[in-house]
Design an enzyme around this catalytic site. Structure first.
Site, mmCIF file in Angstrom:
data_model
loop_
_atom_site.group_PDB
_atom_site.id
_atom_site.type_symbol
_atom_site.label_atom_id
_atom_site.label_comp_id
_atom_site.label_asym_id
_atom_site.label_seq_id
_atom_site.Cartn_x
_atom_site.Cartn_y
_atom_site.Cartn_z
ATOM 1 N N LYS A 45 6.928 22.814 13.681
ATOM 2 C CA LYS A 45 5.744 22.265 12.993
ATOM 3 C C LYS A 45 4.708 23.352 12.679
ATOM 4 C CE LYS A 45 5.175 17.330 13.834
ATOM 5 N NZ LYS A 45 4.264 16.302 14.365
ATOM 6 N N SER A 132 -5.306 15.277 13.999
ATOM 7 C CA SER A 132 -5.454 16.720 14.229
ATOM 8 C C SER A 132 -5.403 17.467 12.897
ATOM 9 C CB SER A 132 -4.331 17.227 15.144
ATOM 10 O OG SER A 132 -4.391 16.601 16.394
HETATM 11 O O1 PNS Z 1 1.752 14.482 17.955
HETATM 12 P P1 PNS Z 1 3.098 14.298 17.290
HETATM 13 O O2 PNS Z 1 3.449 15.539 16.489
HETATM 14 O O3 PNS Z 1 3.180 13.052 16.473
HETATM 15 O O4 PNS Z 1 4.183 14.161 18.484
HETATM 16 C C1 PNS Z 1 5.557 13.988 18.201
HETATM 17 C C2 PNS Z 1 6.386 14.178 19.487
HETATM 18 C C3 PNS Z 1 6.113 15.530 20.098
HETATM 19 C C4 PNS Z 1 6.066 13.086 20.472
HETATM 20 C C5 PNS Z 1 7.897 14.087 19.064
HETATM 21 O O5 PNS Z 1 8.152 14.984 18.039
HETATM 22 C C6 PNS Z 1 8.851 14.353 20.226
HETATM 23 O O6 PNS Z 1 9.037 13.522 21.081
HETATM 24 N N1 PNS Z 1 9.430 15.569 20.263
HETATM 25 C C7 PNS Z 1 10.344 15.967 21.309
HETATM 26 C C8 PNS Z 1 11.789 16.015 20.810
HETATM 27 C C9 PNS Z 1 12.442 14.653 20.870
HETATM 28 O O7 PNS Z 1 12.642 14.074 21.915
HETATM 29 N N2 PNS Z 1 12.765 14.141 19.674
HETATM 30 C C10 PNS Z 1 13.423 12.848 19.566
HETATM 31 C C11 PNS Z 1 12.427 11.724 19.425
HETATM 32 S S1 PNS Z 1 13.113 10.569 18.341
#
Ligand code: PNS
Length: 166
Positions: A45, A132
């Protein structure tokens, strides 16, 4: 009766943490004995702040909340939830536009681990528009973000966007 401690993971990029995140976090502390704010590394990201900076900003923002901890994680969220012996994932839901991604993520996480529940919490209505991304854009363009983020985050944003970085 044996009482087991209820732990929730509040995951996100937190790039940076905002007052909207803190509002959701306060609500979660009323439901769980312990809440771990888990900052995702998420290098894909291209975050503005490093993982260390983001965890440090979260830690400072929650220092007065004894049941809250700041941490970071890499890899699958469900694996992290297991490592921390947590029962639930907390996510904020601001508007319908959040729903599709959140629904997909919650169902995928459930597929990966049936045991973990995702709980959605709505922040105060005044934070519905807050993100953010918008805070970063405002700070970069010289807008006043003081009512959207804690003071130390405002200072960190100003330092990032300063034309003469220290
Ligand atoms: O603040 P955000 O960017 O919306 O958070 C997204 C987050 C970090 C919660 C999500 O991308 C995540 O859980 N990432 C870890 C990798 C993972 O487990 N991905 C599968 C989820 S479907």
């Amino acid at each position: 009766m044996v009482y087991s401690m209820r732990t929730a993971i509040y995951p996100g990029s937190f790039d940076p943490i905002t007052n909207g995140h803190l509002d959701v976090l306060h609500r979660a502390t009323k439901l769980f004995d312990r809440v771990i704010v888990a900052v995702a590394k998420n290098e894909s990201k291209h975050p503005l702040f490093t993982i260390e900076e983001r965890v440090q900003m979260v830690g400072h923002a929650v220092r007065h909340l004894p049941s809250v901890e700041a941490d970071s994680f890499d890899g699958l969220l469900v694996a992290y939830v297991e490592r921390r012996s947590a029962q639930a994932v907390v996510r904020g839901l601001r508007a319908v536009s959040d729903f599709e991604f959140e629904f997909q993520m919650a169902l995928m996480n459930r597929k990966l681990n049936e045991r973990i529940e995702t709980i959605f919490m709505m922040p105060k209505d005044t934070y519905t528009f807050l993100s953010s991304r918008i805070v970063k854009e405002m700070a970069q363009l010289g807008g006043d973000v003081s009512s959207f983020v804690p003071a130390h985050v405002r200072t960190a944003l100003a330092a990032k966007f300063s034309p003469n970085p220290a």
